[in-house]
Design an enzyme around this catalytic site. Structure first.
Site, PDB file in Angstrom:
ATOM      1  N   CYS A 117       0.809  -1.222   0.000  1.00 54.02           N
ATOM      2  CA  CYS A 117       0.000   0.000   0.000  1.00 54.02           C
ATOM      3  C   CYS A 117       0.844   1.276   0.000  1.00 54.02           C
ATOM      4  O   CYS A 117       0.320   2.365  -0.228  1.00 54.02           O
ATOM      5  CB  CYS A 117      -0.956   0.006   1.192  1.00 54.02           C
ATOM      6  SG  CYS A 117      -2.081  -1.406   1.211  1.00 54.02           S
ATOM      7  N   HIS A 259      -3.157   7.063   1.845  1.00 52.76           N
ATOM      8  CA  HIS A 259      -3.640   5.773   1.380  1.00 52.76           C
ATOM      9  C   HIS A 259      -5.047   5.545   1.924  1.00 52.76           C
ATOM     10  O   HIS A 259      -5.300   5.732   3.117  1.00 52.76           O
ATOM     11  CB  HIS A 259      -2.687   4.678   1.849  1.00 52.76           C
ATOM     12  CG  HIS A 259      -3.251   3.307   1.747  1.00 52.76           C
ATOM     13  ND1 HIS A 259      -3.827   2.825   0.596  1.00 52.76           N
ATOM     14  CD2 HIS A 259      -3.342   2.305   2.671  1.00 52.76           C
ATOM     15  CE1 HIS A 259      -4.254   1.585   0.808  1.00 52.76           C
ATOM     16  NE2 HIS A 259      -3.981   1.248   2.043  1.00 52.76           N
ATOM     17  N   ASN A 289     -10.314  -0.129  -0.223  1.00 52.73           N
ATOM     18  CA  ASN A 289      -8.851  -0.099  -0.160  1.00 52.73           C
ATOM     19  C   ASN A 289      -8.305  -0.768  -1.413  1.00 52.73           C
ATOM     20  O   ASN A 289      -8.414  -1.980  -1.577  1.00 52.73           O
ATOM     21  CB  ASN A 289      -8.390  -0.838   1.100  1.00 52.73           C
ATOM     22  CG  ASN A 289      -6.882  -0.901   1.244  1.00 52.73           C
ATOM     23  OD1 ASN A 289      -6.136  -0.676   0.297  1.00 52.73           O
ATOM     24  ND2 ASN A 289      -6.410  -1.242   2.427  1.00 52.73           N
TER      25      ASN A 289
END
Length: 334
Positions: A117, A259, A289
């Protein structure tokens, strides 16, 4: 071929792509014991896009790149380097070269970069080094992941979180002011077990007592509480360090671009940095996500809707498996 050494860096175009298939919380609640209220109140996520059999990491990345190149007014043939930040390649040997071929970026060198990520932020810093040293003039950076391939859809702790998508930016050398102002990157392998997409194999005997291990990667596992504590503690610190290196204050930040993991994390980081909510970019409600894709997906949306203007200062930070985390301070546009 070397260009001007010590050139500045500018982010001059962005693009994104997401699959057409949308799975909302209500539909997800028919698969596992959960509800829209439970998911949205704890994560801020209401929908996620899922790659169908017709989609691939490659196809999403190519579309995002084409959109970014069009915005920048750059031809694919003029790209010197393509970096693909991903943890879910179509091919473990790498997917960037296939993207290079399909774009027609005939002179570009291409390779994959894996930092989960944090991948897009790590890629942004990596790309800038090639430009600043004079090695390359135009770089195409992609953040893309197809996490649905590796999600345990029977695990309600993780399946509510993840989605698929791709985002890309065009970076170019500039003779004027450097728009990439400062960065800080970190890793801590002692916390690796908190978030994994791990290989699991079995021993296979070959001949004369010689063995190998063969198997496959297993679905994503995550200690959500540990990741939350890690993020709200470490992300503000790394942003402050990047701001120090950039000689900027928190008050000079126009946009906080984190993020897109969990709305609670975004809110907590904003609170710790005293950044008001109207400066915090969030689109996880629509995408979930998407790992390395989440920052460029959100950036592209805010740019195309006119919220981010040329010259705006953006504090971007990624965090996740590894564990890795990092922040970069940059100004949008030429």
């Amino acid at each position: 071929m070397l260009h001007d050494v010590n050139a500045g860096v500018a982010v001059v175009g962005c693009g994104s792509a997401a699959p057409a298939v949308c799975l909302d919380n209500e539909a997800l609640s028919q698969m596992v014991e959960t509800s829209d209220e439970w998911i949205s109140s704890r994560t801020g996520i209401r929908k996620r896009r899922l790659a169908s059999s017709e989609d691939s990491l490659r196809s999403l990345s190519v579309q995002a790149c084409q959109n970014a190149l069009a915005m920048a007014g750059v031809e694919a043939a003029d790209v010197d380097l393509i970096l693909l930040a991903t943890s879910t390649p179509d091919d473990l040997f790498g997917t960037a070269s296939r993207i290079q071929f399909e774009l027609g970026a005939t002179k570009a060198v291409a390779f994959d970069l894996t930092a989960a990520c944090s991948g897009f932020v790590f890629g942004l810093v990596t790309a800038s080094q090639f430009i600043r040293t004079g090695a390359y003039k135009t770089v195409l950076l992609i953040g893309a992941d197809v996490l649905s391939r590796w999600t345990d859809w029977s695990d309600r702790r993780t399946c509510v979180l993840f989605g698929d998508g791709a985002g890309a930016v065009v970076l170019q050398a500039t003779e004027g002011s450097d728009r990439l102002l400062g960065f800080e990157l970190r890793s801590d392998g002692s916390l690796n077990s908190s978030l994994n997409l791990a290989f699991q194999g079995e021993t296979r005997s070959l001949v004369d007592g010689k063995t190998v291990t063969q198997g496959n990667f297993q679905p994503i596992t995550m200690n959500g509480q540990e990741i939350y504590r890690f993020a709200v503690r470490r992300v503000p610190e790394v942003i402050e360090k990047a701001l120090f290196r950039a000689d900027r204050t928190v008050e000079q930040v126009d946009w906080l671009l984190l993020h897109q993991a969990n709305q609670r994390i975004l809110d907590a980081v904003g609170d710790r940095l005293s950044i008001p909510s109207h400066k915090i970019i969030s689109n996880m409600a629509e995408y979930g996500n998407t790992s390395a894709a989440s920052i460029p997906l959100a950036l592209d949306e805010w740019v195309r809707t006119g919220k981010i203007q040329s010259g705006d200062t953006i504090a971007a930070a990624g965090f996740g498996a590894g564990l890795t985390w990092g922040a970069v301070i940059f100004q949008w546009g030429r």
